[in-house]
Design an enzyme around this catalytic site. Structure first.
Site, mmCIF file in Angstrom:
data_model
loop_
_atom_site.group_PDB
_atom_site.id
_atom_site.type_symbol
_atom_site.label_atom_id
_atom_site.label_comp_id
_atom_site.label_asym_id
_atom_site.label_seq_id
_atom_site.Cartn_x
_atom_site.Cartn_y
_atom_site.Cartn_z
ATOM 1 N N ARG A 67 0.814 -1.221 0.000
ATOM 2 C CA ARG A 67 0.000 0.000 0.000
ATOM 3 C C ARG A 67 0.843 1.266 0.000
ATOM 4 N NH1 ARG A 67 -3.037 -3.850 2.865
ATOM 5 N NH2 ARG A 67 -1.911 -3.297 4.749
ATOM 6 N N GLU A 104 5.301 -10.667 14.519
ATOM 7 C CA GLU A 104 4.778 -11.227 15.759
ATOM 8 C C GLU A 104 4.992 -12.743 15.793
ATOM 9 O OE1 GLU A 104 0.708 -10.995 18.436
ATOM 10 O OE2 GLU A 104 0.828 -9.906 16.547
#
Length: 185
Positions: A67, A104
């Site tokens: 993006r 993560e």
């Protein structure tokens, strides 16, 4: 009707999708900002006006996959400077440098063509959102490997509770500019 600040105007056009991609996550979807030409213009102008200033003007805009490509390329065009993509590993066809960073759960790698920037280039590094800051930090390191200076990191959205913006400003020593903050994640 009272006029809204640019921040409030843009915030009103960011969609929150609950429990996506996982339960408990509030996904901040920027696609409504892009769909309406007036809103898209306000978004791009907010960045372009900041970086038109002589002291802030980059030589190159680097956009993070994917993006960051959308807004980065338009900002570069409006500023009359070049645009370079920082892609996920395996997507660029020429000789690259790479940087791996932790997510993560696991890790990811981004790449940049070795001729994307020159030593001494002033680069604006842009993405849509700052969460943990890992992708932007990896992009900064890639650009620095090639001798460029990242003058600022920029994003539409900051999720400060995830700690990325503090991490980038602190240990990453990267000035940041964001348009909209959202509490939670």
């Amino acid at each position: 009707m009272p006029s809204l600040s640019v921040t409030d105007y843009l915030r009103a056009h960011i969609r929150t999708v609950p429990d996506w991609p996982a339960p408990g996550v509030q996904f901040r979807d920027i696609t409504p900002l892009l769909q309406d030409p007036k809103v898209f213009r306000v978004l791009i102008d907010a960045f372009v006006h900041r970086y038109m200033d002589k002291d802030m003007r980059p030589d190159v805009v680097a956009g993070l996959d994917a993006r960051g490509f959308i807004v980065g390329a338009v900002i570069a065009y409006e500023l009359g400077v070049g645009f370079v993509p920082i892609r996920k590993k395996g997507k660029l066809p020429f000789t690259t440098v790479e940087e791996t960073y932790e997510l993560e759960y696991g890790s990811a790698t981004v790449e940049l063509h070795t001729d994307a920037v020159k030593a001494g280039d002033r680069v604006l590094l842009i993405d849509d959102l700052i969460a943990t800051g890992g992708t932007m930090m990896a992009g900064k390191k890639l650009l620095e490997k090639l001798g460029a200076t990242v003058v600022e990191g920029a994003a539409i959205v900051d999720l400060p509770e995830l700690g990325g913006s503090d991490r980038l400003r602190g240990e990453g020593q990267l000035p940041l500019f964001t348009l909209v903050d959202f509490a939670g994640h």
